[in-house]
Structures are given as C-alpha cells and as structure tokens.
Design a protein around this motif. Structure first.
Motif, PDB file in Angstrom:
ATOM      1  N   ALA A  21       3.159   1.805  -0.087  1.00 36.12           N
ATOM      2  CA  ALA A  21       2.214   1.447  -1.153  1.00 36.12           C
ATOM      3  C   ALA A  21       1.564   0.101  -0.891  1.00 36.12           C
ATOM      4  O   ALA A  21       0.526  -0.216  -1.471  1.00 36.12           O
ATOM      5  CB  ALA A  21       2.928   1.428  -2.510  1.00 36.12           C
ATOM      6  N   GLN A  44       6.833  -4.439  -9.635  1.00 36.80           N
ATOM      7  CA  GLN A  44       7.687  -3.745 -10.606  1.00 36.80           C
ATOM      8  C   GLN A  44       8.592  -2.725  -9.906  1.00 36.80           C
ATOM      9  O   GLN A  44       9.762  -2.575 -10.253  1.00 36.80           O
ATOM     10  CB  GLN A  44       6.828  -3.051 -11.661  1.00 36.80           C
ATOM     11  CG  GLN A  44       6.165  -4.003 -12.643  1.00 36.80           C
ATOM     12  CD  GLN A  44       5.240  -3.275 -13.606  1.00 36.80           C
ATOM     13  OE1 GLN A  44       5.255  -2.047 -13.675  1.00 36.80           O
ATOM     14  NE2 GLN A  44       4.438  -4.024 -14.333  1.00 36.80           N
ATOM     15  N   ARG A  45       8.034  -2.040  -8.912  1.00 34.16           N
ATOM     16  CA  ARG A  45       8.809  -1.031  -8.177  1.00 34.16           C
ATOM     17  C   ARG A  45       9.761  -1.665  -7.184  1.00 34.16           C
ATOM     18  O   ARG A  45      10.860  -1.142  -6.931  1.00 34.16           O
ATOM     19  CB  ARG A  45       7.864  -0.085  -7.431  1.00 34.16           C
ATOM     20  CG  ARG A  45       6.979   0.761  -8.342  1.00 34.16           C
ATOM     21  CD  ARG A  45       6.007   1.578  -7.503  1.00 34.16           C
ATOM     22  NE  ARG A  45       5.084   2.363  -8.329  1.00 34.16           N
ATOM     23  CZ  ARG A  45       4.053   3.052  -7.838  1.00 34.16           C
ATOM     24  NH1 ARG A  45       3.836   3.062  -6.521  1.00 34.16           N
ATOM     25  NH2 ARG A  45       3.253   3.726  -8.645  1.00 34.16           N
ATOM     26  N   PHE A  46       9.348  -2.790  -6.597  1.00 37.72           N
ATOM     27  CA  PHE A  46      10.158  -3.463  -5.576  1.00 37.72           C
ATOM     28  C   PHE A  46      10.267  -4.947  -5.950  1.00 37.72           C
ATOM     29  O   PHE A  46       9.559  -5.802  -5.375  1.00 37.72           O
ATOM     30  CB  PHE A  46       9.520  -3.294  -4.192  1.00 37.72           C
ATOM     31  CG  PHE A  46       9.222  -1.864  -3.834  1.00 37.72           C
ATOM     32  CD1 PHE A  46      10.212  -1.048  -3.306  1.00 37.72           C
ATOM     33  CD2 PHE A  46       7.954  -1.321  -4.045  1.00 37.72           C
ATOM     34  CE1 PHE A  46       9.948   0.271  -2.968  1.00 37.72           C
ATOM     35  CE2 PHE A  46       7.680   0.000  -3.727  1.00 37.72           C
ATOM     36  CZ  PHE A  46       8.683   0.807  -3.199  1.00 37.72           C
ATOM     37  N   PRO A  47      11.112  -5.280  -6.904  1.00 39.71           N
ATOM     38  CA  PRO A  47      11.205  -6.652  -7.442  1.00 39.71           C
ATOM     39  C   PRO A  47      11.461  -7.721  -6.382  1.00 39.71           C
ATOM     40  O   PRO A  47      11.053  -8.874  -6.566  1.00 39.71           O
ATOM     41  CB  PRO A  47      12.377  -6.560  -8.426  1.00 39.71           C
ATOM     42  CG  PRO A  47      12.466  -5.106  -8.784  1.00 39.71           C
ATOM     43  CD  PRO A  47      12.068  -4.367  -7.554  1.00 39.71           C
ATOM     44  N   ASP A  71       0.957  -5.983  -9.167  1.00 43.85           N
ATOM     45  CA  ASP A  71       1.909  -6.006 -10.281  1.00 43.85           C
ATOM     46  C   ASP A  71       2.791  -4.755 -10.264  1.00 43.85           C
ATOM     47  O   ASP A  71       4.005  -4.834 -10.450  1.00 43.85           O
ATOM     48  CB  ASP A  71       1.144  -6.109 -11.599  1.00 43.85           C
ATOM     49  CG  ASP A  71       1.947  -6.814 -12.681  1.00 43.85           C
ATOM     50  OD1 ASP A  71       2.426  -7.931 -12.434  1.00 43.85           O
ATOM     51  OD2 ASP A  71       2.100  -6.235 -13.776  1.00 43.85           O
ATOM     52  N   THR A  72       2.171  -3.595 -10.033  1.00 39.92           N
ATOM     53  CA  THR A  72       2.929  -2.346  -9.965  1.00 39.92           C
ATOM     54  C   THR A  72       3.889  -2.362  -8.779  1.00 39.92           C
ATOM     55  O   THR A  72       5.041  -1.921  -8.877  1.00 39.92           O
ATOM     56  CB  THR A  72       1.966  -1.150  -9.831  1.00 39.92           C
ATOM     57  OG1 THR A  72       1.131  -1.087 -10.987  1.00 39.92           O
ATOM     58  CG2 THR A  72       2.727   0.156  -9.687  1.00 39.92           C
ATOM     59  N   LEU A  73       3.414  -2.885  -7.652  1.00 41.12           N
ATOM     60  CA  LEU A  73       4.243  -2.966  -6.445  1.00 41.12           C
ATOM     61  C   LEU A  73       5.494  -3.809  -6.709  1.00 41.12           C
ATOM     62  O   LEU A  73       6.609  -3.427  -6.329  1.00 41.12           O
ATOM     63  CB  LEU A  73       3.425  -3.566  -5.308  1.00 41.12           C
ATOM     64  CG  LEU A  73       4.035  -3.494  -3.899  1.00 41.12           C
ATOM     65  CD1 LEU A  73       4.100  -2.050  -3.414  1.00 41.12           C
ATOM     66  CD2 LEU A  73       3.211  -4.338  -2.924  1.00 41.12           C
ATOM     67  N   VAL A 112      -2.964   0.726  -5.581  1.00 41.88           N
ATOM     68  CA  VAL A 112      -1.726   0.292  -6.231  1.00 41.88           C
ATOM     69  C   VAL A 112      -1.813  -1.211  -6.466  1.00 41.88           C
ATOM     70  O   VAL A 112      -1.984  -1.983  -5.515  1.00 41.88           O
ATOM     71  CB  VAL A 112      -0.496   0.620  -5.356  1.00 41.88           C
ATOM     72  CG1 VAL A 112       0.772   0.085  -6.012  1.00 41.88           C
ATOM     73  CG2 VAL A 112      -0.393   2.114  -5.127  1.00 41.88           C
ATOM     74  N   PRO A 123       7.337  -1.008   1.717  1.00 43.39           N
ATOM     75  CA  PRO A 123       6.877   0.255   1.130  1.00 43.39           C
ATOM     76  C   PRO A 123       5.458   0.609   1.578  1.00 43.39           C
ATOM     77  O   PRO A 123       4.603  -0.275   1.691  1.00 43.39           O
ATOM     78  CB  PRO A 123       6.925  -0.015  -0.377  1.00 43.39           C
ATOM     79  CG  PRO A 123       6.851  -1.498  -0.505  1.00 43.39           C
ATOM     80  CD  PRO A 123       7.554  -2.046   0.691  1.00 43.39           C
TER      81      PRO A 123
END
Length: 439
Positions: free
Chosen positions: A55, A68-71, A64-66, A61, A53
């Motif tokens: 991001a 969450q979006r791409f486990p 942790d957010t990364l 970013v 990604p």
C-alpha cells in the motif's frame, strides 16, 4: 601516489540503484498520470524486499490510513526529512517512505475534489510536516520554510477551487468533513453572497470556527510579546507587595546595632511597577482585494484583540474602490469578515479620506495600512505627510501564516526611502510592533 579510478569505482551500489528506481518512479508519477510498468514492477519488488506494505506505493491510500494499519510506520515518518543526522544503512527504506509522503502531498490529480479528498490531503500534509520535523500545521504557520509553505498553500487552494463547495455546504454530513483553512475561508468569503439556507449557515459556522482558532493563536502571541517600559515618572505604590526588601536592607545598613543585633529601618524602598497608560489610537486600513485575504483575515482578528486591551482605541476601515468604516464591529472579526467583499478595484484615496480625520493626537497614533500597494501613486504624499506628523505608520504587504506577497516595487522603494519599510512575513512581526507602541 593516488590510485587510478577504475570503472568499478563508478558503478553504483545495489542500494544506490534501488534508491534511484524509487525516485524515478516518484518523478514519473508526479509528472504523468500514466504508470510506467517497469518502474512499478521494480518498485514493488524493492518494497517487498524491505518488508514494507505494498500500500506504500498506492497513492490512493492516504498516509493516515497506512499508519492506522501499520502503526510502527508512524515513528519512522517522524523527522524523516528533517535536517539532522540519520542512521546509516537505511537509505533505501527512507527513500520508499519519503516517496510516499511526496507523492500523496504533491500529486493531487485533476477534476472535481470531494470534501473527503480534501480532508485526506490535509491529513497527508500533516504527516509531511511531521516528516519535516514540524507539528501538523507548523510548517504552514511558523516562520522559516516560507517557499515550501507557499507551495502547500497553493496546492490546498487549488483543491478547494476544484471542490463543488456549494453542494458540499448544502449537505450537513459533507460540510462536517471540512476543516477551516485560509484557502477555504477565501472561497467562502468570495461566494457568501450566493449562499442561502443550510449552505450559508454551514459557511458561517466554518468562518466562525476559523476566526476563533486564529484568534486564540494571535491572542497567545500578544500575551507573550514584551510590553511597554516601566514608567519612572509615576511614584511607586507604597504597598507591601511592592516592597523592595533587598534595597531597603542595603540602604539601611548604617543603622545596624551590634549591641542589639538588630537593623533599625528608618526608610522603606518600593519597586516601580507602573507602566505607561496613555490612551493610544490604532487605525487599521485593509485592502479588500482578493490577493490580500490572508493579511486581511489576520489583521482583522488582530485588531479585535487589541480593541480588547485597556486604553487602546481601535478603528477599522476596509476599502476597494469605496471605503467602509467597520469600527462599530471591530470587537467581532466574524461580523467584519461577513461585511467585506473580496475582489474589485482598489482606490486607497477613498480609504485615506475616511481614515485621516481619525488622527486626533499624531504622536499617540499608529496607522497600519494593509495592501499590495498596486494603487494610486499620489497616496505616497499622504503617507509621507502622516509619517512626518508623528504618527507611527506601518505599511503591511503581507502578514500571514505562510507564503509571500507581491508588493508594488515602486511603493516598496518609496516607503523604504520614507523610513517606513513595508512589513512582510509572519504575523508575530506586526504583533511585536504594535504591542511595543500601544502598551
């Protein structure tokens, strides 16, 4: 005959070139706030080819957010930088992921920091530790990697200093975003006299939470550390649970009757279980200067744990230019920390005048002296006298969860010559020393 090296052999492969681009981009972002358009464009193309990604390249970013979006990235980040064999062929992809971890943890910008930003950095630091093969917090609290742990502690301390802490504490919603850490506790202890109302209540709640968390860890270490030796001078208690069946059979084998097919026992043998229970006195003397906050917090909590053990009489003295006897509150490290004042001058002679009269039975006393020892050099005479009297004297320059402590080289050498070298490093070292002496 060795084949001559050609210019083609020296040409980096396509993968090596792409890795270099990613790492040059990382270095550029770490040392300069300005983007390098060519490096950014090239890196974006590499990340796209890897089907990662975009991001991943955005430092705004969080990791942790990364995840969450791409486990699926979570598993890849685990042990990413650990000292182990990695699969061949994934070097470029690994370089892209490593760059993300390093950039988010080590590039923290300038200016004010919000409670949310601090919380996000701690989460990213946790992912960095996972990448190093540790559990979140493990690299900063466990032995090994002390230099790297010290760098993380320094970065966190800088973030805390850049945060408008009083404003955050005055807002319950923002205060709830704070996670206790040594850096944060140090700032709270320094600023507590300037807080009141809601801000002071939130500060106390954070200190209490941190104390409880550290106490739980230290209590576990105390329980796991080996205890004192069996006291052979105490006769074994003659109860069934102490019966040594194997020894009893062995010692009575001469009483075996072949006719009856029975073993006649005329003497029972019991296991030794009694341990030494001589009351011991532990005197902890703590330098309140700001440079000693980590050791002070750990040892204050540790003193309260040992104060809860049977047959251990614990006394606690804190000092700067004056000495304060905190023994009445030794069972509650939270109250002790609220009564301490970080910073100021240092005069160990004042603490010695208060601590020395507490020595009643030298050979049954241990004195832990926690300081960086940039102090009155006449103290070495007192230390030598106490050591020769039979007191187990333990000078402590650093007992913390990470980092290093500067200790006066003159004192370090003098104490080593005395036979009482300065203890530095992880707190479990002190736990081991105290547990073996006191129990």
């Amino acid at each position: 005959m060795t084949e001559p090296t050609t210019s083609a052999d020296l040409t980096p492969s396509a993968d090596e070139t792409r890795r270099q681009v990613l790492y040059w981009r990382l270095m550029s972002r770490l040392f300069s706030a300005d983007e390098q358009p060519a490096l950014e464009t090239a890196s974006m193309g590499i990340v796209g080819d890897l089907e990662l990604p975009p991001a991943l390249l955005d430092p705004g970013v969080s990791v942790d957010t990364l995840v969450q979006r791409f486990p699926e990235l979570g598993d890849e980040l685990q042990d990413l930088m650990a000292d182990k064999e990695h699969e061949e062929g994934g070097e470029v992809r690994r370089a892209a992921l490593v760059s993300k971890l390093l950039l988010n943890v080590f590039s923290t910008g300038t200016g004010d920091v919000s409670a949310g930003q601090l919380a996000r950095w701690k989460q990213d630091a946790g992912w960095f530790e996972k990448g190093m093969g540790c559990e979140p917090g493990g690299l900063r609290s466990g032995p090994g990697n002390e230099e790297l742990a010290a760098v993380l502690a320094m970065i966190e301390g800088d973030l805390v200093k850049r945060m408008r802490l009083r404003e955050v504490l005055a807002d319950p919603a923002l205060a709830r975003q704070l996670t206790p850490s040594m850096s944060l506790i140090e700032q709270l202890l320094r600023d507590k006299s300037n807080l009141s109302g809601v801000a002071l209540a939130n500060a106390k709640a954070l200190i209490r939470r941190f104390v409880d968390e550290v106490a739980e860890v230290l209590r576990t270490q105390v329980e796991k550390t080996s205890v004192g030796v069996i006291d052979r001078s105490v006769p074994p208690k003659r109860v069934f649970r102490n019966l040594d069946i194997e020894r009893t059979i062995w010692k009575n084998l001469t009483n075996w009757s072949p006719e009856d097919q029975r073993l006649y026992v005329d003497r029972l043998f019991y296991r030794q279980t009694a341990r030494r229970t001589t009351p011991a006195r532990l005197i902890v003397v703590v330098d309140q200067s700001g440079s000693m906050v980590d050791a002070m917090v750990n040892c204050t909590i540790l003193a309260s744990i040992f104060a809860g053990l049977p047959k251990v009489d614990v006394h606690l003295v804190a000092y700067d230019t004056r000495a304060l006897d905190l023994t009445p509150w030794v069972n509650d490290p939270f109250e002790v920390l609220l009564r301490t004042t970080l910073g100021g001058g240092t005069d160990g002679t004042a603490a010695m005048a208060l601590a020395r009269p507490k020595i009643a039975d030298p050979r049954n006393t241990v004195m832990v002296w926690i300081s960086d020892f940039y102090d009155n050099r006449s103290l070495i005479n007192d230390f030598g006298s106490i050591h020769r009297s039979g007191v187990k004297f333990i000078p402590v320059g650093s007992v913390n969860s990470s980092g290093h402590q500067s200790v006066d080289p003159w004192y370090r050498q003098k104490l080593k010559d005395l036979g009482t070298p300065v203890l530095s490093g992880h707190v479990r070292k002190l736990v081991f020393e105290l547990k073996n002496f006191l129990t």
